[in-house]
Design a protein around this motif. Structure first.
Motif, PDB file in Angstrom:
ATOM      1  N   SER A   2     -68.987  76.443  58.657  1.00 47.68           N
ATOM      2  CA  SER A   2     -68.635  76.641  60.167  1.00 47.68           C
ATOM      3  C   SER A   2     -69.105  75.400  60.228  1.00 47.68           C
ATOM      4  N   ARG A   3     -68.322  75.551  61.394  1.00 48.38           N
ATOM      5  CA  ARG A   3     -68.553  73.427  62.064  1.00 48.38           C
ATOM      6  C   ARG A   3     -68.659  73.776  63.568  1.00 48.38           C
ATOM      7  N   LEU A   4     -69.935  72.427  63.930  1.00 48.17           N
ATOM      8  CA  LEU A   4     -70.643  72.254  65.150  1.00 48.17           C
ATOM      9  C   LEU A   4     -70.384  70.904  65.577  1.00 48.17           C
ATOM     10  N   LEU A   5     -68.998  71.193  66.950  1.00 47.90           N
ATOM     11  CA  LEU A   5     -68.815  69.490  67.485  1.00 47.90           C
ATOM     12  C   LEU A   5     -70.358  69.326  68.384  1.00 47.90           C
ATOM     13  N   LEU A   6     -71.603  68.224  67.795  1.00 48.28           N
ATOM     14  CA  LEU A   6     -72.102  68.243  69.304  1.00 48.28           C
ATOM     15  C   LEU A   6     -71.738  66.691  69.775  1.00 48.28           C
ATOM     16  N   THR A   7     -71.089  66.756  70.787  1.00 55.81           N
ATOM     17  CA  THR A   7     -70.884  65.269  71.945  1.00 55.81           C
ATOM     18  C   THR A   7     -71.997  64.577  73.295  1.00 55.81           C
ATOM     19  N   ASN A   8     -71.653  63.817  72.999  1.00 55.05           N
ATOM     20  CA  ASN A   8     -72.316  62.827  74.070  1.00 55.05           C
ATOM     21  C   ASN A   8     -73.485  62.694  73.498  1.00 55.05           C
ATOM     22  N   ILE A   9     -73.731  62.476  72.151  1.00 58.44           N
ATOM     23  CA  ILE A   9     -75.022  61.750  71.894  1.00 58.44           C
ATOM     24  C   ILE A   9     -75.252  59.985  71.828  1.00 58.44           C
ATOM     25  N   LEU A  47     -70.613  68.175  62.843  1.00 61.25           N
ATOM     26  CA  LEU A  47     -71.633  69.212  61.448  1.00 61.25           C
ATOM     27  C   LEU A  47     -70.526  70.736  60.443  1.00 61.25           C
ATOM     28  N   THR A  48     -70.665  70.175  59.533  1.00 57.45           N
ATOM     29  CA  THR A  48     -70.628  71.611  58.451  1.00 57.45           C
ATOM     30  C   THR A  48     -71.053  71.878  58.082  1.00 57.45           C
ATOM     31  N   TYR A  49     -71.118  73.436  57.710  1.00 57.12           N
ATOM     32  CA  TYR A  49     -71.704  74.495  57.319  1.00 57.12           C
ATOM     33  C   TYR A  49     -71.638  74.992  56.383  1.00 57.12           C
ATOM     34  N   GLY A  50     -71.682  75.391  55.005  1.00 59.62           N
ATOM     35  CA  GLY A  50     -70.150  75.782  54.516  1.00 59.62           C
ATOM     36  C   GLY A  50     -70.960  77.160  54.017  1.00 59.62           C
ATOM     37  N   ASN A  51     -72.584  77.200  54.250  1.00 59.87           N
ATOM     38  CA  ASN A  51     -72.851  78.874  54.172  1.00 59.87           C
ATOM     39  C   ASN A  51     -73.629  79.650  54.945  1.00 59.87           C
ATOM     40  N   LEU A  52     -72.934  78.765  56.370  1.00 58.10           N
ATOM     41  CA  LEU A  52     -74.075  79.501  57.474  1.00 58.10           C
ATOM     42  C   LEU A  52     -72.746  80.354  57.737  1.00 58.10           C
ATOM     43  N   ASP A  53     -73.059  81.995  58.076  1.00 59.12           N
ATOM     44  CA  ASP A  53     -72.003  82.742  58.805  1.00 59.12           C
ATOM     45  C   ASP A  53     -72.178  82.037  60.578  1.00 59.12           C
ATOM     46  N   PRO A  54     -70.346  81.550  61.456  1.00 61.11           N
ATOM     47  CA  PRO A  54     -70.377  81.783  62.351  1.00 61.11           C
ATOM     48  C   PRO A  54     -71.197  82.529  63.309  1.00 61.11           C
ATOM     49  N   ALA A  55     -71.235  83.666  63.608  1.00 62.78           N
ATOM     50  CA  ALA A  55     -72.355  84.297  64.444  1.00 62.78           C
ATOM     51  C   ALA A  55     -73.436  83.635  64.381  1.00 62.78           C
TER      52      ALA A  55
END
Length: 84
Positions: A2-9, A47-55
């Motif tokens: 799962s990948r999360l893009l965190l913007t405007n930090i 941010l990359t999470y290798g073992n985190l379910d996308p839901a």
């Protein structure tokens, strides 16, 4: 994965501060953090999470999307693999 893009930090925010902020809102530790290039007005990290379910990541993402942190409104988006 799962990948999360965190913007405007905030530009001066350290990787450790990002981790502490996310942990405060229930996120597990990320496996990888990449600073994304841009024009500098809305700094972002991927941010990359290798073992985190996308839901599960989707539920967590809702906690911080459009939240104000360090005088900036964050945007949190889940990136989906188109060919997975």
């Amino acid at each position: 994965m799962s990948r999360l893009l965190l913007t405007n930090i905030d530009p001066g925010t350290s990787d450790e501060e990002i981790q502490a902020f996310l942990e405060k809102y229930g996120f597990p530790p990320f496996d990888n953090l990449e600073h994304e290039d841009g024009d500098g007005t809305h700094p972002a990290v991927l941010l990359t999470y290798g073992n985190l379910d996308p839901a599960v990541l989707g539920k967590l993402q809702q906690r911080i999307d459009h939240m104000y942190w360090k005088k900036r409104q964050l945007s949190a988006s889940i990136l989906h693999d188109r060919f997975a």
